[in-house]
Motif scaffolding. Sequence first.
Motif, short mmCIF file in Angstrom:
data_model
loop_
_atom_site.label_atom_id
_atom_site.label_comp_id
_atom_site.label_asym_id
_atom_site.label_seq_id
_atom_site.Cartn_x
_atom_site.Cartn_y
_atom_site.Cartn_z
N GLU A 65 1.04 -0.73 -0.30
CA GLU A 65 0.02 0.01 -0.01
C GLU A 65 0.77 1.21 0.06
O GLU A 65 2.13 1.50 0.67
N GLY A 66 0.76 1.98 -0.28
CA GLY A 66 1.37 3.65 -0.39
C GLY A 66 3.01 2.78 -1.47
O GLY A 66 3.32 3.90 -1.17
N SER B 99 5.89 4.05 -3.78
CA SER B 99 6.46 4.91 -4.47
C SER B 99 7.12 5.00 -5.49
O SER B 99 7.99 4.26 -5.15
N SER C 65 6.36 8.47 -12.46
CA SER C 65 6.37 9.10 -12.10
C SER C 65 4.66 10.51 -12.19
O SER C 65 4.44 10.88 -11.11
N TYR D 35 2.27 9.20 -13.88
CA TYR D 35 1.44 8.53 -13.67
C TYR D 35 0.41 8.71 -12.69
O TYR D 35 0.49 9.00 -11.27
N SER D 36 -1.08 8.34 -13.52
CA SER D 36 -2.49 8.69 -12.33
C SER D 36 -1.93 7.67 -11.10
O SER D 36 -1.13 6.79 -11.35
N LYS D 37 -2.77 7.72 -9.55
CA LYS D 37 -2.62 6.98 -8.58
C LYS D 37 -3.18 5.33 -9.40
O LYS D 37 -2.27 4.29 -9.27
N GLY D 38 -4.31 5.18 -10.33
CA GLY D 38 -4.48 4.03 -10.47
C GLY D 38 -3.60 3.57 -11.46
O GLY D 38 -3.00 2.25 -11.61
N ALA E 180 -0.33 3.81 -11.46
CA ALA E 180 0.79 3.63 -10.91
C ALA E 180 0.26 1.93 -10.21
O ALA E 180 1.42 1.06 -10.03
N GLN E 181 -0.79 2.10 -9.67
CA GLN E 181 -1.41 1.00 -9.44
C GLN E 181 -0.96 -0.40 -9.65
O GLN E 181 -0.57 -2.01 -9.47
N THR F 217 -6.75 0.51 -4.65
CA THR F 217 -6.81 1.70 -4.52
C THR F 217 -6.81 2.51 -5.72
O THR F 217 -5.37 1.94 -6.36
N GLY F 218 -7.30 3.80 -5.89
CA GLY F 218 -6.87 4.04 -7.14
C GLY F 218 -7.77 3.72 -8.31
O GLY F 218 -7.57 4.54 -9.56
#
Length: 304
Positions: A83-84, A86, A129, A131-134, A136-137, A159-160
């Motif tokens: 989770e989370g 980077s 860097s 990318y959207s959160k989705g 990146a997921q 998430t995302g």
Amino acid sequence: MTAIEATEVSKRYGTVVALDRVDLTVPEGEIFGFLGPNGAGKSTFINVLLDFATPSDGSVEIFGHDCHAEGVAARERIGVLPEGYSVFERRTGRQHIEYAIESKDADDDPAEILDRVGLDPTDAEREASDYSKGMAQRLVLGMALVGEPDLLLLDEPTTGLDPNGAAEMRDIIREENERGATVFFSSHILEQVEAVCDRVGILQDGELVAVDTIEGLRESLGGGTKLVITVDDLRNGTVETVRGVQGVETAVEREDSTLEVTCTNDAKMDILVELHDAGVDVVNFRTEEASLEDMFIEYTGSGR
């Protein structure tokens, strides 16, 4: 073989107890859902599995390797979506996958991994860097899939993601399981867990309060079904009348003269008879299976 074996695991941070004597066995080949409200200790348990945190008491093994004493051997067989996470600055999506391939000494095709998680060739050459959160997921899931790991640890994997992305994530989880991978799937999005998991564990205040199949949890909470009754007039005392029937666990008044009752299967007809005898006319009734959300609330919201 057992994929995860936790024995009397506790983790304390000063006076705070993050995990309280957790016993858990996850057999090889299972999709296991790990549930709990925020602060329940889910991430702490995953950190113990990854040897990012050392248990204060007890032990955890992955495929027979102690996660602390033999951490390297245990982690060799794991793919992790934390989770989370980077992403790296100034590295493209493709470079992230190539890094994972090199780290695991695997021979995967980066393009195939990226395509599988829904990142096209244009996305692959962009800096992650941006990318959207989705996105990146999806990328971090791709990194977790490298090398066909025997165990996937997925911490809040949807998430995302939009609904289509979440559905694609579930498809990948099923495909990996069909390949033979064990999946340990931590999430607070209950419908995602209900859709894919063989069994679930519910963590509350660091204590594992329930471990079972979803059907098994239903059976432990009022016979596995909910009775929804619409009456002509929900007068004073009707709810108390229903609560007095043997086998009734909960009875709650809803809008539009509706009652929601959890009970044993044998009590359902008794409830209708009791209402009739009390002079309450039943307009309609139906039974519903308790959702995972219902069961989660029961275990974490009522002190059970």
